[in-house]
Design an enzyme around this catalytic site. Structure first.
Site, PDB file in Angstrom:
ATOM      1  N   THR A 172     105.298  32.087  58.674  1.00  0.00           N
ATOM      2  CA  THR A 172     105.377  32.484  60.088  1.00  0.00           C
ATOM      3  C   THR A 172     104.871  31.262  60.864  1.00  0.00           C
ATOM      4  O   THR A 172     104.901  30.148  60.337  1.00  0.00           O
ATOM      5  CB  THR A 172     104.459  33.696  60.350  1.00  0.00           C
ATOM      6  OG1 THR A 172     103.115  33.299  60.023  1.00  0.00           O
ATOM      7  CG2 THR A 172     104.843  34.916  59.510  1.00  0.00           C
ATOM      8  N   GLU A 173     104.346  31.481  62.059  1.00  0.00           N
ATOM      9  CA  GLU A 173     103.721  30.352  62.773  1.00  0.00           C
ATOM     10  C   GLU A 173     102.256  30.178  62.373  1.00  0.00           C
ATOM     11  O   GLU A 173     101.544  29.328  62.914  1.00  0.00           O
ATOM     12  CB  GLU A 173     103.860  30.562  64.282  1.00  0.00           C
ATOM     13  CG  GLU A 173     105.314  30.467  64.723  1.00  0.00           C
ATOM     14  CD  GLU A 173     105.531  30.780  66.191  1.00  0.00           C
ATOM     15  OE1 GLU A 173     104.564  30.787  66.975  1.00  0.00           O
ATOM     16  OE2 GLU A 173     106.693  31.023  66.563  1.00  0.00           O
ATOM     17  N   PHE A 174     101.811  31.040  61.442  1.00  0.00           N
ATOM     18  CA  PHE A 174     100.408  31.075  61.017  1.00  0.00           C
ATOM     19  C   PHE A 174      99.858  29.691  60.652  1.00  0.00           C
ATOM     20  O   PHE A 174      98.781  29.295  61.127  1.00  0.00           O
ATOM     21  CB  PHE A 174     100.309  32.033  59.814  1.00  0.00           C
ATOM     22  CG  PHE A 174      98.957  32.144  59.184  1.00  0.00           C
ATOM     23  CD1 PHE A 174      98.009  33.010  59.691  1.00  0.00           C
ATOM     24  CD2 PHE A 174      98.645  31.398  58.049  1.00  0.00           C
ATOM     25  CE1 PHE A 174      96.759  33.129  59.092  1.00  0.00           C
ATOM     26  CE2 PHE A 174      97.401  31.513  57.448  1.00  0.00           C
ATOM     27  CZ  PHE A 174      96.450  32.380  57.963  1.00  0.00           C
ATOM     28  N   TYR A 182      87.741  32.652  58.023  1.00  0.00           N
ATOM     29  CA  TYR A 182      88.994  33.416  58.067  1.00  0.00           C
ATOM     30  C   TYR A 182      88.965  34.537  57.021  1.00  0.00           C
ATOM     31  O   TYR A 182      89.202  35.710  57.328  1.00  0.00           O
ATOM     32  CB  TYR A 182      90.205  32.513  57.842  1.00  0.00           C
ATOM     33  CG  TYR A 182      91.485  33.330  57.791  1.00  0.00           C
ATOM     34  CD1 TYR A 182      91.946  33.990  58.924  1.00  0.00           C
ATOM     35  CD2 TYR A 182      92.200  33.478  56.601  1.00  0.00           C
ATOM     36  CE1 TYR A 182      93.101  34.773  58.870  1.00  0.00           C
ATOM     37  CE2 TYR A 182      93.349  34.262  56.545  1.00  0.00           C
ATOM     38  CZ  TYR A 182      93.791  34.904  57.685  1.00  0.00           C
ATOM     39  OH  TYR A 182      94.914  35.687  57.641  1.00  0.00           O
ATOM     40  N   THR A 205     104.597  38.631  69.535  1.00  0.00           N
ATOM     41  CA  THR A 205     105.379  37.482  70.014  1.00  0.00           C
ATOM     42  C   THR A 205     105.834  36.562  68.891  1.00  0.00           C
ATOM     43  O   THR A 205     106.538  35.580  69.146  1.00  0.00           O
ATOM     44  CB  THR A 205     104.542  36.650  71.005  1.00  0.00           C
ATOM     45  OG1 THR A 205     103.318  36.299  70.356  1.00  0.00           O
ATOM     46  CG2 THR A 205     104.259  37.417  72.283  1.00  0.00           C
TER      47      THR A 205
END
Ligand code: NDP
Ligand code: 8X3
Length: 250
Positions: A184-186, A149, A10
């Protein structure tokens, strides 16, 4: 016609890969939690066989029933792109939110192994397939606030290596892609929706894009079948590894 299953289709890398492989004439299985985004992606490719799966990779039962219920035309998966993932927070370990840590473990580690375990047996039966995992430079190099992470991506690195070992007598390939700074939307997700702070991360840089990663994912899958690209570590030219941190007393 080949089939690719992409988690996290997405946004960002996953969406760029869906577009790239659709343009290359592949069948697409696109997964993510945001149904409207999957629909608009499918709408871009009216002539592509496109199967949308609204699914949270953290839900084992949902993953297993998705695989069991794939329409016949989509059952022979050539490439599994384990891309869904996220970072949450940049605070030092002693201040980090344990819920954030658990979400990263559940998504980046448990989601990835659940998809892999669900799809691998059919690949082994066919003696054909490719698992492409989205690792990160954070799985190799530590940085302040990288804590869980980076550790989750170190898991992805070693899981990828160990998969290669288990699958050595098969024709199945495994690749770990390890990108650095990528827009990105990261970062918006990592900074809990703070778009201004996320933008600052990319200011004055020329970061990796989703299309860059799609090019690499396509390249590793297009290698001759006797070749396995084990790892691709990729950074933008403006990034490099930091020196070791040294704290000096006053
Ligand atoms: P984006 O935030 O743009 O995309 C993340 C994708 O993951 C979305 O499609 C999202 O879909 C999906 N996702 C997140 N959590 C879940 C979940 N629980 N279930 C299903 N899907 C989920 O980030 P990127 O494209 O940058 O990230 C893709 C991968 O690349 C991640 O694994 C990330 O760690 C890795 N990576 C990113 C780098 C970067 O700097 N951007 C660098 C190195 C690696 P939805 O919200 O609709 O569910
Ligand atoms: C994302 C890259 O450097 O922000 O995996 O950790 S980094």
């Amino acid at each position: 016609m080949k089939t690719i299953l992409i988690t996290g289709a997405t946004s960002g890398f996953g969406r760029a890969c869906a577009r790239r492989f659709a343009r290359e004439g592949w069948r697409i299985i696109a997964c993510g939690r945001r149904a409207e985004r999957l629909q608009s992606l499918a709408d871009e490719f009216p002539d592509t066989p496109f199967h949308q799966v609204v699914m949270d990779v953290r839900e084992r039962a949902a993953v297993e029933s998705m695989v069991a219920g794939l329409p016949e035309d989509f059952q022979d998966i050539d490439v599994l792109l384990n891309n869904a993932g996220l970072a949450l927070g940049v605070t030092p370990a002693q201040q980090a939110d344990l819920d954030d840590w658990e979400t990263m473990v559940d998504t980046n580690i448990k989601g990835l192994i659940t998809l892999t375990r669900a799809i691998l047996p059919a690949m082994v039966v066919r003696n054909r397939g490719h698992i492409v995992n989205m690792g990160s430079v954070a799985g190799t190099y530590p940085y302040p606030g990288g804590n869980v992470y980076g550790a989750s991506k170190a898991f992805v690195k070693q899981f990828s290596n160990n998969l290669l070992t288990d699958l050595v007598a098969t024709g199945i390939r495994v690749t770990n892609i390890e990108p650095g700074l990528s827009e990105t939307e990261f970062s918006i997700i990592r900074l809990h929706g703070n778009r201004d702070k996320a933008e600052e991360i990319y200011q004055g840089t020329e970061p990796i894009t989703g299309d860059d990663i799609a090019e690499i994912v396509h390249w590793v899958t297009a290698a001759p079948p006797h070749i396995n690209i084990n790892t691709v570590e990729v950074m933008p030219v403006c990034q490099s590894c930091a020196p070791f941190l040294i704290h000096r007393s006053e």
